[in-house]
Design an enzyme around this catalytic site. Structure first.
Site, PDB file in Angstrom:
ATOM      1  N   GLU A   1      -5.969   2.671   3.404  1.00 33.12           N
ATOM      2  CA  GLU A   1      -6.259   3.547   4.537  1.00 33.12           C
ATOM      3  C   GLU A   1      -8.167   4.147   5.122  1.00 33.12           C
ATOM      4  O   GLU A   1      -8.644   3.742   5.803  1.00 33.12           O
ATOM      5  CB  GLU A   1      -5.710   4.456   5.364  1.00 33.12           C
ATOM      6  CG  GLU A   1      -4.281   4.228   5.150  1.00 33.12           C
ATOM      7  CD  GLU A   1      -3.693   3.669   7.439  1.00 33.12           C
ATOM      8  OE1 GLU A   1      -4.791   3.596   7.405  1.00 33.12           O
ATOM      9  OE2 GLU A   1      -2.957   3.100   7.559  1.00 33.12           O
TER      10      GLU A   1
ATOM     11  N   CYS B   1       1.867   5.335   9.497  1.00 32.16           N
ATOM     12  CA  CYS B   1       1.590   3.868   9.458  1.00 32.16           C
ATOM     13  C   CYS B   1       2.124   2.642   8.583  1.00 32.16           C
ATOM     14  O   CYS B   1       2.024   1.241   8.592  1.00 32.16           O
ATOM     15  CB  CYS B   1      -0.068   2.896   9.148  1.00 32.16           C
ATOM     16  SG  CYS B   1      -0.732   1.236   9.201  1.00 32.16           S
TER      17      CYS B   1
ATOM     18  N   ASP C   1       1.036  -1.417   0.056  1.00 32.66           N
ATOM     19  CA  ASP C   1       0.064  -0.026   0.254  1.00 32.66           C
ATOM     20  C   ASP C   1       0.993   1.011   0.192  1.00 32.66           C
ATOM     21  O   ASP C   1       1.931   0.815   0.092  1.00 32.66           O
ATOM     22  CB  ASP C   1      -1.229  -0.141   1.107  1.00 32.66           C
ATOM     23  CG  ASP C   1      -0.207  -0.585   2.671  1.00 32.66           C
ATOM     24  OD1 ASP C   1       1.292  -0.876   2.426  1.00 32.66           O
ATOM     25  OD2 ASP C   1      -1.248  -0.792   2.917  1.00 32.66           O
TER      26      ASP C   1
ATOM     27  N   HIS D   1       2.550  -5.981   6.858  1.00 29.85           N
ATOM     28  CA  HIS D   1       2.784  -5.234   7.364  1.00 29.85           C
ATOM     29  C   HIS D   1       3.710  -4.875   7.941  1.00 29.85           C
ATOM     30  O   HIS D   1       3.840  -5.725   9.663  1.00 29.85           O
ATOM     31  CB  HIS D   1       1.073  -4.950   8.029  1.00 29.85           C
ATOM     32  CG  HIS D   1       0.488  -3.662   8.300  1.00 29.85           C
ATOM     33  ND1 HIS D   1       0.601  -2.793   8.758  1.00 29.85           N
ATOM     34  CD2 HIS D   1      -0.736  -3.100   8.522  1.00 29.85           C
ATOM     35  CE1 HIS D   1       0.556  -1.237   9.743  1.00 29.85           C
ATOM     36  NE2 HIS D   1      -0.491  -1.834   8.052  1.00 29.85           N
TER      37      HIS D   1
ATOM     38  N   HIS E   1       3.999   2.484   6.092  1.00 27.17           N
ATOM     39  CA  HIS E   1       3.778   2.262   4.609  1.00 27.17           C
ATOM     40  C   HIS E   1       4.707   2.798   3.373  1.00 27.17           C
ATOM     41  O   HIS E   1       4.833   2.683   2.697  1.00 27.17           O
ATOM     42  CB  HIS E   1       2.136   2.970   3.756  1.00 27.17           C
ATOM     43  CG  HIS E   1       0.897   2.743   4.007  1.00 27.17           C
ATOM     44  ND1 HIS E   1      -0.363   2.784   3.905  1.00 27.17           N
ATOM     45  CD2 HIS E   1       0.939   1.372   5.519  1.00 27.17           C
ATOM     46  CE1 HIS E   1      -1.021   1.865   4.274  1.00 27.17           C
ATOM     47  NE2 HIS E   1      -0.477   1.460   5.405  1.00 27.17           N
TER      48      HIS E   1
ATOM     49  N   HIS F   1      -0.059   5.048  13.641  1.00 29.60           N
ATOM     50  CA  HIS F   1      -1.423   5.840  13.577  1.00 29.60           C
ATOM     51  C   HIS F   1      -0.460   6.539  14.445  1.00 29.60           C
ATOM     52  O   HIS F   1      -1.265   7.906  14.647  1.00 29.60           O
ATOM     53  CB  HIS F   1      -2.404   5.673  13.995  1.00 29.60           C
ATOM     54  CG  HIS F   1      -3.191   4.159  12.541  1.00 29.60           C
ATOM     55  ND1 HIS F   1      -4.582   4.573  12.128  1.00 29.60           N
ATOM     56  CD2 HIS F   1      -2.643   3.406  11.687  1.00 29.60           C
ATOM     57  CE1 HIS F   1      -4.634   3.150  11.116  1.00 29.60           C
ATOM     58  NE2 HIS F   1      -3.701   3.610  11.269  1.00 29.60           N
TER      59      HIS F   1
END
Length: 382
Positions: free
Chosen positions: A132, A98, A73, A159, A100, A353
């Site tokens: 997101e 996050c 992502d 992730h 990415h 986050h």
């Protein structure tokens, strides 16, 4: 052309240019710029007209018996960075909180390896916008991106996890991440003077009753072994203390580890809303929006050998992880194609986050090594 990429430099540049869902213009242009520095003899770059910031890259295999997909992502969050890093976000109010930027950098490292060492199978790299928000994976599938020669037989993705040591690979068979559903509930009654409640229909009271009953769904209607979450984070009602509110709006989120559980919770909340409408003689409208955020359910046929490889690889630290209630739109992809999602530890000092999210960059090279070694091993198997 150099076989190596300065992955730390790439990650830091990506970190400085975070963009929100479906607006990742700078990011997509930079990704293409990096990819074009790689050897091109086996690469084909493809764009999705309806998703202009998406990027697909295919690596032609030498003796392909399958097409293996790898997804990363590319979007960021509306977070104002507070890390104090010299390469902090230059886009106010936006941050790769996050991880990415790490995701993209690892993907570029893996892609670069196979651009220099032709794989046996075809490889498809999908640089996906809008994880997101706006479920970019679902949008890509609905746009017909994965058809014909661009259809993968299996899909993988990672992730970052700040709770795992840098470079550690974490995974589990079955559900890795929960699915999520947005819930909005509108209550419509009749406003009036605070001194004359019998002439009004108070939607603050109706809404409060709904909230209290909704808390029994997980505690009394959900198998405690399976688990679920119902959280209401926003409530709007009324305008002044001495006027009875004729309207109220409640907004929240539902999370479950299986799609069947999410649908069960949805049904229970709708039934409670119907009961509130009857008992309070008002209108209650429930809006449920899951979009592409289905549970990330790892396919056992692919996940068991993935875990076995990672456990046995001499230069990989592997841990089996518990399911998490966080959401990820890769879940939609895994309901279209068999595949596996896994964690990459980044040993952060702040959670995902967070405005202070600061991953350990040593995880990048470790992640690239683990994934390239796994893919090479995967391509030797039927």
């Amino acid at each position: 052309m150099s076989e190596t990429l300065d992955l730390i430099h790439i990650r830091r540049h990506l970190h400085q240019i975070p963009e929100l869902a479906l607006h990742e213009t700078q990011t997509a242009a930079y990704l293409r710029q990096v990819i074009e520095t790689m050897p091109q003899q086996w690469l084909t770059i493809h764009h999705i007209p309806s998703l202009p910031t998406a990027l697909m890259v295919k690596v032609q295999g030498s003796q392909p018996q399958r097409c293996i997909g790898y997804r990363t992502d590319i979007d960021a969050l509306p977070v104002t960075e507070a890390t104090g890093l010299p390469y902090a976000s230059t886009n106010p109010g936006k941050m790769h909180a996050c991880g990415h930027d790490i995701h993209m950098t690892v993907a570029l490292g893996v892609l670069n390896y196979f651009a220099n060492h032709q794989p046996k199978d075809d490889l498809l790299f999908f640089f996906q916008p809008a994880e997101e928000n706006d479920n970019g994976g679902k949008l890509a599938v609905e746009a017909g991106a994965f058809t014909g020669e661009w259809r993968p037989d299996e899909f993988y993705g990672l992730h970052v996890n700040p709770e795992l040591s840098a470079g550690v690979i974490g995974c589990r068979n079955g559900t890795l991440f929960a699915g999520t559903t947005e819930i909005n509930v509108d209550f419509v009654g009749k406003g009036g003077h605070a001194a004359y409640p019998h002439l009004a229909n108070d939607m603050v009271v109706a809404c409060a009753s709904f909230i209290m009953q909704a808390q029994t769904v997980v505690s009394r209607s959900v198998d405690p072994i399976e688990g679920g979450v119902v959280t209401f984070g926003k409530l709007n009602a009324g305008s002044i203390r001495n006027v009875i509110a004729g309207r109220a709006r409640l907004e929240g989120t539902i999370r479950g580890l299986t799609q069947a559980m999410i649908e069960h919770i949805d049904q229970r909340l709708q039934a409670i809303a119907n009961g509130i409408a009857t008992s309070f003689e008002c209108k209650v409208n429930v809006e449920l929006n899951q979009g592409g955020y289905l549970p990330v359910e790892n396919d056992p046929r692919l996940t068991v050998p993935f875990i076995q490889f990672m456990k046995n690889a001499p230069d990989v630290d592997f841990v089996e992880t518990a399911p998490a209630m966080t959401g990820e739109d890769f879940g939609y992809m895994l309901h279209q194609f068999p595949g596996t999602m896994f964690w990459l530890g980044v040993d952060g000092h702040a959670p995902l986050h967070s405005a202070k999210m600061t991953p350990d960059e040593s995880a990048i090279s470790k992640g690239v090594t683990a994934i390239t070694e796994f893919l090479e091993d995967r391509m030797t198997r039927k």
